[in-house]
Scaffold this motif. Structure first.
Motif, PDB file in Angstrom:
ATOM      1  N   LYS A 332     -60.695 125.402   2.195  1.00 14.64           N
ATOM      2  CA  LYS A 332     -61.323 126.725   2.197  1.00 14.64           C
ATOM      3  C   LYS A 332     -62.411 126.732   1.128  1.00 14.64           C
ATOM      4  O   LYS A 332     -62.183 126.314  -0.006  1.00 14.64           O
ATOM      5  CB  LYS A 332     -60.285 127.814   1.913  1.00 14.64           C
ATOM      6  CG  LYS A 332     -59.247 127.963   3.019  1.00 14.64           C
ATOM      7  CD  LYS A 332     -58.279 129.089   2.707  1.00 14.64           C
ATOM      8  CE  LYS A 332     -57.225 129.219   3.810  1.00 14.64           C
ATOM      9  NZ  LYS A 332     -56.245 130.312   3.524  1.00 14.64           N
ATOM     10  N   GLU A 334     -65.281 128.600  -1.216  1.00 12.77           N
ATOM     11  CA  GLU A 334     -65.723 129.815  -1.888  1.00 12.77           C
ATOM     12  C   GLU A 334     -66.835 129.440  -2.850  1.00 12.77           C
ATOM     13  O   GLU A 334     -66.600 128.748  -3.839  1.00 12.77           O
ATOM     14  CB  GLU A 334     -64.567 130.489  -2.642  1.00 12.77           C
ATOM     15  CG  GLU A 334     -63.465 131.024  -1.737  1.00 12.77           C
ATOM     16  CD  GLU A 334     -62.354 131.684  -2.535  1.00 12.77           C
ATOM     17  OE1 GLU A 334     -62.488 131.727  -3.785  1.00 12.77           O
ATOM     18  OE2 GLU A 334     -61.378 132.150  -1.920  1.00 12.77           O
ATOM     19  N   GLN A 337     -67.085 125.866  -4.697  1.00 12.16           N
ATOM     20  CA  GLN A 337     -65.822 125.185  -4.909  1.00 12.16           C
ATOM     21  C   GLN A 337     -64.979 125.201  -3.641  1.00 12.16           C
ATOM     22  O   GLN A 337     -65.114 126.063  -2.782  1.00 12.16           O
ATOM     23  CB  GLN A 337     -65.053 125.794  -6.077  1.00 12.16           C
ATOM     24  CG  GLN A 337     -64.484 127.169  -5.822  1.00 12.16           C
ATOM     25  CD  GLN A 337     -63.704 127.684  -7.017  1.00 12.16           C
ATOM     26  OE1 GLN A 337     -63.760 127.126  -8.110  1.00 12.16           O
ATOM     27  NE2 GLN A 337     -62.957 128.764  -6.821  1.00 12.16           N
ATOM     28  N   HIS A 339     -60.999 124.932  -2.047  1.00 13.73           N
ATOM     29  CA  HIS A 339     -59.558 124.978  -2.222  1.00 13.73           C
ATOM     30  C   HIS A 339     -58.957 123.936  -1.290  1.00 13.73           C
ATOM     31  O   HIS A 339     -59.187 123.953  -0.077  1.00 13.73           O
ATOM     32  CB  HIS A 339     -59.017 126.374  -1.909  1.00 13.73           C
ATOM     33  CG  HIS A 339     -59.369 127.400  -2.938  1.00 13.73           C
ATOM     34  ND1 HIS A 339     -58.535 127.717  -3.992  1.00 13.73           N
ATOM     35  CD2 HIS A 339     -60.479 128.159  -3.101  1.00 13.73           C
ATOM     36  CE1 HIS A 339     -59.096 128.629  -4.748  1.00 13.73           C
ATOM     37  NE2 HIS A 339     -60.289 128.934  -4.226  1.00 13.73           N
ATOM     38  N   SER A 341     -55.621 121.901   0.269  1.00 15.09           N
ATOM     39  CA  SER A 341     -54.182 121.971   0.535  1.00 15.09           C
ATOM     40  C   SER A 341     -53.812 120.838   1.487  1.00 15.09           C
ATOM     41  O   SER A 341     -54.353 120.747   2.595  1.00 15.09           O
ATOM     42  CB  SER A 341     -53.809 123.307   1.160  1.00 15.09           C
ATOM     43  OG  SER A 341     -52.421 123.338   1.484  1.00 15.09           O
ATOM     44  N   GLU A 407     -52.271 120.419  -4.012  1.00 18.22           N
ATOM     45  CA  GLU A 407     -52.876 121.757  -4.073  1.00 18.22           C
ATOM     46  C   GLU A 407     -53.858 121.808  -5.229  1.00 18.22           C
ATOM     47  O   GLU A 407     -53.636 121.175  -6.270  1.00 18.22           O
ATOM     48  CB  GLU A 407     -51.805 122.838  -4.271  1.00 18.22           C
ATOM     49  CG  GLU A 407     -50.841 123.016  -3.122  1.00 18.22           C
ATOM     50  CD  GLU A 407     -51.445 123.755  -1.947  1.00 18.22           C
ATOM     51  OE1 GLU A 407     -52.538 124.352  -2.109  1.00 18.22           O
ATOM     52  OE2 GLU A 407     -50.827 123.743  -0.864  1.00 18.22           O
ATOM     53  N   LYS A 409     -58.194 123.050  -6.610  1.00 19.27           N
ATOM     54  CA  LYS A 409     -59.578 123.390  -6.276  1.00 19.27           C
ATOM     55  C   LYS A 409     -60.524 122.415  -6.955  1.00 19.27           C
ATOM     56  O   LYS A 409     -60.217 121.831  -8.002  1.00 19.27           O
ATOM     57  CB  LYS A 409     -59.893 124.829  -6.682  1.00 19.27           C
ATOM     58  CG  LYS A 409     -59.747 125.113  -8.170  1.00 19.27           C
ATOM     59  CD  LYS A 409     -60.025 126.571  -8.480  1.00 19.27           C
ATOM     60  CE  LYS A 409     -59.871 126.870  -9.979  1.00 19.27           C
ATOM     61  NZ  LYS A 409     -60.151 128.290 -10.287  1.00 19.27           N
TER      62      LYS A 409
END
Length: 493
Positions: A332, A334, A337, A339, A341, A407, A409
């Motif tokens: 994902k 933003e 940056q 994210h 997973s 997990e 970022k």
């Protein structure tokens, strides 16, 4: 059986590769043209053939590790019968190109297939394949005779003799029933058993302690999307490699492959020419036909008279219900940056004992990595900011839950742009897994030491092994707007 063409190639891992000898047989080519009709594909020029063959064998030295027509999960290798895809001057497929390699030499030939235009008979029904391989093996014996120099003057002198040799053993492209080792290669010492006819793949006599090594190696490929619009695909390809150091002119060895009670039958089985007999039901199972549960499921017995050098006794494919490692990859974005997973789960049927298991996560078409705040539940994470690459070393075991996670970022705020790749734009990204699992196979195929029978005066030492490793094992980001369709894509490096 007749040959359309013959090539002898020297190479050093694809560097400075050259065709040392080639011969086309015009009369056989005329027959091929008449048999094929409008689907006829001419033999290409030597330079074109050399590049196509080296690419198919993975010896071209190209930086492009993935070639779709060779490495695609939908393409099932039928080694040693290769397909060469010609694009110019006329587009077509050259098949079956037979090739064997030893040291720095590769010998290749194109046998004539007596079949109707547009048809491709099963390899198990092609006598020309086994006869072509026997001819290449005999020619290889002549060029690389025991005790002779394999390069320099020794090889040059033998190559100079080839035109006259072919006039004797392969007039007008049709090999005769003549062993190449009989007059031109180094003769074997005469023994009391010397009256037996020595096959082309038997280059001499072994003296010493009897040892038989049998190794089952399976390769698994996978393309996982984690997206309902794309079906996950995987396949398994196996080989049984042997090295038999047994005394005698024609020693007899029998290797038996076994499957677990619930194992899927082996398919697309190809055997070495030294196999002396085989149940026809073993060769009829094909991955392109629907399996109705009635296929032969073993045990698979292979009686043979082995060559002296290591060789591939047989190859096969297997349809397994699930890949060994299931993965989920989600990104994902933003601002600047990402994210990240990741979830990797080892299937319960796979042995939890790795020689190595690594996951590579590259990021393309972005600035270099700045701040990386990523945590893993198991293993060790290495960060290469210059290459925009995360290397997750999972070690030799998954935890008891058989599941690991990543997990965090990543901020791409480096001073320079990172690596580029046209395919991986936006959120299109992948994980590539590299792993090797000793003492296991995904199909369950194995060789028991007690099932190996050797008919020899001395009792041999039997050594068996098996292993599973990955090749082209991809897990794609499931949140990407577009994903590679049906594997028909240029793979990132």
């Amino acid at each position: 059986m007749s040959l359309r063409a013959l090539w002898i190639i020297s190479h050093e891992k694809g560097e400075h590769a050259s065709i040392r000898f080639s011969r086309r047989f015009a009369t056989v080519e005329l027959r091929a043209k008449r048999l094929s009709g409008s689907s006829y594909v001419a033999v290409p020029e030597d330079d074109c053939f050399l590049q196509l063959l080296l690419t198919e064998l993975g010896l071209s030295g190209s930086k492009q590790a993935f070639v779709a027509q060779r490495d695609d999960c939908l393409y099932r290798p039928r080694s040693p019968a290769l397909e060469l895809h010609i694009t110019a001057p006329v587009k077509g497929t050259l098949w079956p190109v037979l090739a064997i390699s030893q040291a720095h030499l590769t010998l290749a030939c194109l046998p004539l297939v007596d079949a109707s235009p547009g048809q491709r008979p099963p390899l198990s029904s092609l006598l020309s394949e086994s006869q072509g391989l026997s001819f290449l093996a005999g020619l290889q014996t002549f060029l690389l005779a025991p005790g002779s120099k394999q390069d320099g003057e020794g090889l040059v002198s033998r190559l100079a003799l080839l035109p006259s040799v072919l006039l004797q053993v392969c007039p007008l492209g049709t090999p005769l029933e003549l062993p190449l080792t009989g007059t031109l290669a180094m003769p074997s010492p005469i023994t009391s058993a010397g009256i037996q006819k020595q096959p082309a793949w038997r280059t001499g006599l072994y003296r010493g302690r009897a040892v038989v090594n049998v190794s089952v190696v399976e390769t698994v490929r996978s393309m996982q999307y984690g997206n309902r619009s794309r079906q996950d695909l995987w396949d398994v390809y196996g080989t049984v490699a042997c090295k038999c150091e047994v005394e005698g002119v024609l020693p007899n060895v029998t290797v038996t492959l076994s499957l677990p009670p619930n194992g899927s039958p082996l398919q697309d089985i190809l055997v070495h020419p030294c196999v002396t007999s085989l149940d026809s039901s073993v060769l009829t199972a094909s991955s392109v036909e629907h399996w109705d549960g009635s296929a032969f499921s073993g045990p698979y017995k292979f009686p043979f008279s082995p060559p002296l050098e290591p060789f591939i006794l047989c190859s096969y494919t297997s349809q397994v219900p699930v890949p060994p490692i299931l993965g989920s990859y989600q990104l994902k974005e933003e601002e600047s940056q990402l994210h990240v997973s990741v979830v990797l789960k080892l299937h319960e049927s796979v042995k939890n004992s790795f020689e190595y298991c690594d996951a590579h996560l590259p990021f393309y078409n972005r600035d270099q990595m700045g701040v990386v705040e990523v945590k893993v539940s198991s293993g060790q994470l290495d960060v290469s900011k210059e290459k925009n690459l995360l290397v997750w070393a999972l070690g030799q075991k998954f935890p008891k839950t058989r599941e690991v996670t990543m997990e965090g970022k990543i901020l791409f705020s480096g001073p320079e742009p990172g690596p580029s790749e046209p395919l991986c734009t936006g959120l299109t990204a992948y994980i590539k897994l590299y792993f090797k699992v000793p003492d296991t196979t995904l199909s369950g195929c194995s060789v028991d030491q007690h099932s190996v029978q050797v008919y020899s005066s001395a009792k041999p030492r039997i050594v068996t092994s098996r292993e599973l490793h990955s090749k082209d094992y991809w897990i794609w980001n499931s949140t990407a707007f577009s994903l590679p369709h049906n594997h028909k894509h240029k793979s990132p490096p």
